[in-house]
Design a protein around this motif. Structure first.
Motif, PDB file in Angstrom:
ATOM      1  N   LEU A  58      10.758  -3.562   3.763  1.00  0.00           N
ATOM      2  CA  LEU A  58      10.096  -3.813   5.044  1.00  0.00           C
ATOM      3  C   LEU A  58      10.685  -2.992   6.182  1.00  0.00           C
ATOM      4  CD1 LEU A  58       9.703  -7.682   4.727  1.00  0.00           C
ATOM      5  CD2 LEU A  58       7.836  -6.042   4.896  1.00  0.00           C
ATOM      6  N   SER A  59      11.843  -2.372   5.957  1.00  0.00           N
ATOM      7  CA  SER A  59      12.443  -1.541   7.008  1.00  0.00           C
ATOM      8  C   SER A  59      11.997  -0.086   6.908  1.00  0.00           C
ATOM      9  CB  SER A  59      13.967  -1.605   6.935  1.00  0.00           C
ATOM     10  OG  SER A  59      14.448  -0.958   5.766  1.00  0.00           O
ATOM     11  N   ALA A  60      11.253   0.259   5.848  1.00  0.00           N
ATOM     12  CA  ALA A  60      10.774   1.627   5.649  1.00  0.00           C
ATOM     13  C   ALA A  60       9.265   1.687   5.857  1.00  0.00           C
ATOM     14  CB  ALA A  60      11.135   2.122   4.254  1.00  0.00           C
ATOM     15  N   GLN A  61       8.753   2.890   6.073  1.00  0.00           N
ATOM     16  CA  GLN A  61       7.315   3.042   6.270  1.00  0.00           C
ATOM     17  C   GLN A  61       6.567   2.750   4.980  1.00  0.00           C
ATOM     18  OE1 GLN A  61       7.734   7.280   7.286  1.00  0.00           O
ATOM     19  NE2 GLN A  61       6.226   7.724   5.713  1.00  0.00           N
ATOM     20  N   ASP A  62       5.308   2.365   5.120  1.00  0.00           N
ATOM     21  CA  ASP A  62       4.445   2.113   3.970  1.00  0.00           C
ATOM     22  C   ASP A  62       4.277   3.413   3.196  1.00  0.00           C
ATOM     23  OD1 ASP A  62       2.324   1.688   2.220  1.00  0.00           O
ATOM     24  OD2 ASP A  62       1.256   0.371   3.594  1.00  0.00           O
ATOM     25  N   PRO A  63       4.695   3.470   1.925  1.00  0.00           N
ATOM     26  CA  PRO A  63       4.633   4.748   1.187  1.00  0.00           C
ATOM     27  C   PRO A  63       3.210   5.246   0.964  1.00  0.00           C
ATOM     28  CG  PRO A  63       5.204   2.939  -0.291  1.00  0.00           C
ATOM     29  CD  PRO A  63       5.251   2.384   1.103  1.00  0.00           C
ATOM     30  N   TYR A  64       2.238   4.348   0.968  1.00  0.00           N
ATOM     31  CA  TYR A  64       0.842   4.740   0.747  1.00  0.00           C
ATOM     32  C   TYR A  64      -0.017   4.586   2.005  1.00  0.00           C
ATOM     33  CZ  TYR A  64       2.517   4.274  -4.045  1.00  0.00           C
ATOM     34  OH  TYR A  64       3.253   4.391  -5.198  1.00  0.00           O
ATOM     35  N   TYR A  65       0.604   4.209   3.109  1.00  0.00           N
ATOM     36  CA  TYR A  65      -0.064   4.116   4.420  1.00  0.00           C
ATOM     37  C   TYR A  65      -1.231   3.121   4.427  1.00  0.00           C
ATOM     38  CZ  TYR A  65       2.521   8.489   4.801  1.00  0.00           C
ATOM     39  OH  TYR A  65       3.505   9.438   4.779  1.00  0.00           O
ATOM     40  N   VAL A  66      -1.164   2.136   3.558  1.00  0.00           N
ATOM     41  CA  VAL A  66      -2.244   1.144   3.501  1.00  0.00           C
ATOM     42  C   VAL A  66      -2.217   0.248   4.742  1.00  0.00           C
ATOM     43  CG1 VAL A  66      -3.195  -0.808   2.211  1.00  0.00           C
ATOM     44  CG2 VAL A  66      -2.281   1.179   0.987  1.00  0.00           C
ATOM     45  N   LEU A  67      -1.042  -0.253   5.073  1.00  0.00           N
ATOM     46  CA  LEU A  67      -0.944  -1.153   6.229  1.00  0.00           C
ATOM     47  C   LEU A  67      -1.355  -0.475   7.539  1.00  0.00           C
ATOM     48  CD1 LEU A  67       2.344  -3.173   5.511  1.00  0.00           C
ATOM     49  CD2 LEU A  67      -0.026  -3.906   5.214  1.00  0.00           C
ATOM     50  N   PRO A  68      -0.917   0.767   7.817  1.00  0.00           N
ATOM     51  CA  PRO A  68      -1.387   1.410   9.051  1.00  0.00           C
ATOM     52  C   PRO A  68      -2.896   1.589   9.100  1.00  0.00           C
ATOM     53  CG  PRO A  68       0.546   2.555   8.214  1.00  0.00           C
ATOM     54  CD  PRO A  68       0.127   1.586   7.156  1.00  0.00           C
ATOM     55  N   VAL A  69      -3.496   1.925   7.964  1.00  0.00           N
ATOM     56  CA  VAL A  69      -4.957   2.095   7.935  1.00  0.00           C
ATOM     57  C   VAL A  69      -5.651   0.763   8.186  1.00  0.00           C
ATOM     58  CG1 VAL A  69      -6.923   2.677   6.464  1.00  0.00           C
ATOM     59  CG2 VAL A  69      -4.889   4.132   6.452  1.00  0.00           C
ATOM     60  N   LEU A  70      -5.161  -0.310   7.564  1.00  0.00           N
ATOM     61  CA  LEU A  70      -5.741  -1.628   7.804  1.00  0.00           C
ATOM     62  C   LEU A  70      -5.548  -2.048   9.259  1.00  0.00           C
ATOM     63  CD1 LEU A  70      -4.654  -3.560   4.571  1.00  0.00           C
ATOM     64  CD2 LEU A  70      -6.927  -2.688   5.147  1.00  0.00           C
ATOM     65  N   MET A  71      -4.391  -1.711   9.827  1.00  0.00           N
ATOM     66  CA  MET A  71      -4.152  -2.031  11.223  1.00  0.00           C
ATOM     67  C   MET A  71      -5.143  -1.310  12.126  1.00  0.00           C
ATOM     68  SD  MET A  71      -2.821  -1.069  14.351  1.00  0.00           S
ATOM     69  CE  MET A  71      -2.228   0.540  13.843  1.00  0.00           C
ATOM     70  N   GLY A  72      -5.400  -0.008  11.837  1.00  0.00           N
ATOM     71  CA  GLY A  72      -6.379   0.744  12.621  1.00  0.00           C
ATOM     72  C   GLY A  72      -7.776   0.178  12.474  1.00  0.00           C
ATOM     73  N   ALA A  73      -8.117  -0.234  11.240  1.00  0.00           N
ATOM     74  CA  ALA A  73      -9.438  -0.821  11.014  1.00  0.00           C
ATOM     75  C   ALA A  73      -9.604  -2.133  11.774  1.00  0.00           C
ATOM     76  CB  ALA A  73      -9.650  -1.050   9.517  1.00  0.00           C
ATOM     77  N   SER A  74      -8.550  -2.943  11.804  1.00  0.00           N
ATOM     78  CA  SER A  74      -8.617  -4.206  12.540  1.00  0.00           C
ATOM     79  C   SER A  74      -8.747  -3.958  14.039  1.00  0.00           C
ATOM     80  CB  SER A  74      -7.384  -5.060  12.246  1.00  0.00           C
ATOM     81  OG  SER A  74      -6.208  -4.441  12.744  1.00  0.00           O
ATOM     82  N   MET A  75      -8.091  -2.930  14.527  1.00  0.00           N
ATOM     83  CA  MET A  75      -8.209  -2.573  15.941  1.00  0.00           C
ATOM     84  C   MET A  75      -9.625  -2.112  16.259  1.00  0.00           C
ATOM     85  SD  MET A  75      -5.615  -0.069  18.019  1.00  0.00           S
ATOM     86  CE  MET A  75      -5.641  -0.021  19.816  1.00  0.00           C
ATOM     87  N   PHE A  76     -10.236  -1.357  15.314  1.00  0.00           N
ATOM     88  CA  PHE A  76     -11.624  -0.913  15.487  1.00  0.00           C
ATOM     89  C   PHE A  76     -12.574  -2.100  15.544  1.00  0.00           C
ATOM     90  CE2 PHE A  76     -15.679   0.341  13.524  1.00  0.00           C
ATOM     91  CZ  PHE A  76     -16.078   1.360  14.393  1.00  0.00           C
ATOM     92  N   LEU A  77     -12.341  -3.097  14.675  1.00  0.00           N
ATOM     93  CA  LEU A  77     -13.205  -4.288  14.667  1.00  0.00           C
ATOM     94  C   LEU A  77     -13.074  -5.072  15.969  1.00  0.00           C
ATOM     95  CD1 LEU A  77     -12.720  -5.600  11.005  1.00  0.00           C
ATOM     96  CD2 LEU A  77     -14.754  -4.520  11.997  1.00  0.00           C
TER      97      LEU A  77
END
Length: 545
Positions: free
Chosen positions: A459-478
């Motif tokens: 949890l202290s490192a970045q998401d290796p597959y960038y799934v969480l950032p993409v989901l975060m961006g999608a939630s912001m878009f919604l």
């Protein structure tokens, strides 16, 4: 102010906060000397008081090393000088799933970080000719099962005086007691002064825009509970303070070097005025203290004591070791909010045994507690939207007379019982909580290498597959799509449409624990937004037109 403008405000506030924190890491004030009674001029590895001889030159680590091992620490000590030249933290991996353990203190090509201590003065054993050469009974010392304390004495005899330097390690503790016992069997009074210092290769303070962490010196002295003194500060001007030490009243002070998640600190334990100093030499930075002189009469002995903390930033343990040492867990100016949030997060984790789940539950608690503010925000925005036709008619009727327009707008707000800042103030009140929780997550060593589930194993490192950032961006878009907008300016519309993309890119390098927090917060916002809008529609206050 509508919700899309709120999103823009959140973005500006958050980015401004990150820029400010990075600036704060790179610049720190240089404290002025206070009550200086003695200049800690230094050369080589040994500080020198006004009555001391010139010290020895900087010496390399010798080959005569011993190891001292407890259940949490493995120390390598040089018998020449008795310095800790390596400290391995046995409970912390160097990298995720690595067989190697994290090494905090080290003496390697290109990077030196050691904890030094010794005796100087008229009867000191650190001289221009060399450091003290101690004798030990073995090469390895290990804390056995069932044993709570391990004591390792190192001795030398000089001019009829026996000097014993003892390292005491306790089970489960990163605090190491270091004592000097001076047994004076000579015919004259012995005079010694104990010093302790941390020596590290000069380097960048560390950190980045998304992770503005700090690496460098820090100290606590009398009224200055916690002050940073970076490597740049050390090169610009030597720190030179006199602090009053009184262990019985917990007036101790300390000198430390810290980095993300870990800290090394020397804590003086002898009562009296102690000189706190920094200096740089040959690419090395030093921070430490020089204790007041001690006189040992012939036929007597005396013991001088200090404590070395070398380990992770564990708040409760550090607080028990030295006053204000827990402040090295740097929560910034919102510490009074971040600290209880961290305590609550730790409590939740003790129940669920998963830091990721604890973050989710903690975020739900925060959003739940702030629900009245969120409801007030959207209600105010809905009322403002209802007044838009009247405001537009007013603009067409009044024209460019701004004073009259302002007066009639205020009268309309008063008549309709609408606060034009109602949609903004709740957001401003929420931001300190969001920022404080951000810091409590970023500073928590407990999250280092802590797994969540599936592909998130740290949890202290970045998401290796960038799934969480993409989901975060999608939630912001919604959130944007669910929020009706009155923005008609094409440029503002483009900025708002670009905001989820910008935040997604921005969060690609964030630790996954922080992205998880933001994602869950957005999901909670979506749920609350749906419930609030549904309630407002029933009251006729909300229109999606």
């Amino acid at each position: 102010m509508d919700s899309q403008r709120n999103i823009l405000l959140i973005a500006l506030l958050f980015v401004s906060f990150l820029l400010y924190q990075q600036w704060n890491v790179e610049t720190s004030p240089q404290p002025q000397g206070q009550g200086v009674t003695q200049q800690a001029q230094t050369s080589g590895d040994v500080p020198v008081g006004s009555d001391a001889v010139q010290p020895m030159a900087d010496a390399a680590v010798s080959e005569d090393l011993i190891t001292i091992e407890s259940d949490v620490l493995k120390l390598t000590v040089d018998t020449e000088g008795g310095d800790v030249v390596r400290a391995e933290l046995r409970q912390y991996d160097d990298e995720l799933n690595s067989e190697k353990k994290f090494v905090l203190l080290k003496s390697e090509p290109g990077h030196t970080f050691t904890a030094q201590s010794g005796l100087i003065g008229a009867s000191g054993i650190d001289t221009p000719q060399g450091r003290a050469q101690f004798n030990v009974s073995a090469k390895e010392f290990v804390l056995d099962n069932g044993q709570d304390e391990l004591r390792v004495p190192m001795t030398m005899v000089k001019d009829g005086i026996t000097y014993t330097k003892t390292y005491a390690l306790n089970r489960g503790s990163y605090a190491i007691d270091v004592t000097y016992t001076v047994d004076n069997q000579s015919a004259e009074t012995a005079s010694v002064k104990m010093y302790a210092q941390l020596k590290q290769t000069l380097m960048d303070d560390g950190g980045s825009l998304t992770m503005p962490t700090y690496r460098g010196g820090v100290y606590s002295a009398d009224n200055q509970k916690y002050e940073k003194y970076s490597f740049d500060d050390m090169q610009d001007k030597n720190l030179n303070l006199t602090i009053s030490v009184n262990p019985s009243t917990k007036e101790e002070g300390w000198a430390a070097m810290m980095q993300h998640y870990f800290v090394s600190a020397w804590i003086p334990r002898e009562e009296g005025d102690t000189n706190l100093f920094t200096r740089t030499e040959n690419g090395q930075g030093f921070i430490g203290f020089l204790m007041p002189p001690v006189q040992i009469a012939p036929g007597t002995e005396d013991t001088l004591k200090t404590t070395l903390w070398v380990g992770p930033k564990l708040q409760d343990e550090m607080k028990a070791t030295a006053t204000n040492l827990e402040l090295t867990v740097d929560y910034g100016w919102l510490w009074f909010i971040a600290r209880p949030l961290h305590s609550l997060l730790t409590f939740i984790q003790s129940l669920v045994s998963n830091w990721g789940v604890a973050i989710i539950l903690m975020t739900m608690v925060i959003r739940g507690l702030m629900y009245p503010l969120t409801k007030a925000q959207y209600t105010s925005m809905a009322k403002m939207r209802m007044l838009q036709p009247k405001l537009q008619e007013m603009r067409e009727r009044i024209g460019d007379d701004r004073q009259r327009m302002s007066q009639e707008m205020m009268e309309l707000y008063k008549k309709e019982k609408v606060n034009p800042l109602g949609g903004c103030l709740p957001l401003i009140l929420q931001m300190p909580i969001f920022i404080a929780f951000y810091w409590s997550l970023m500073e928590s060593v407990e999250l280092r290498h802590a797994p969540f589930m599936l592909w998130i194993q740290d949890l202290s490192a970045q998401d290796p597959y960038y799934v969480l950032p993409v989901l975060m961006g999608a939630s912001m878009f919604l959130i944007q799509k669910m929020s009706p907008s009155t923005i008609t300016d094409p440029m503002q519309q483009k900025i708002m449409n670009f905001m989820p993309i910008m935040f997604t890119v921005f969060f690609l390098w964030f630790p996954s624990g922080l992205v998880l927090y933001w994602l869950v917060s957005n999901i909670m916002t979506l749920i609350q937004q749906f419930l609030i809008y549904r309630s407002l529609e029933k009251k006729g206050l909300h229109s999606r037109a």
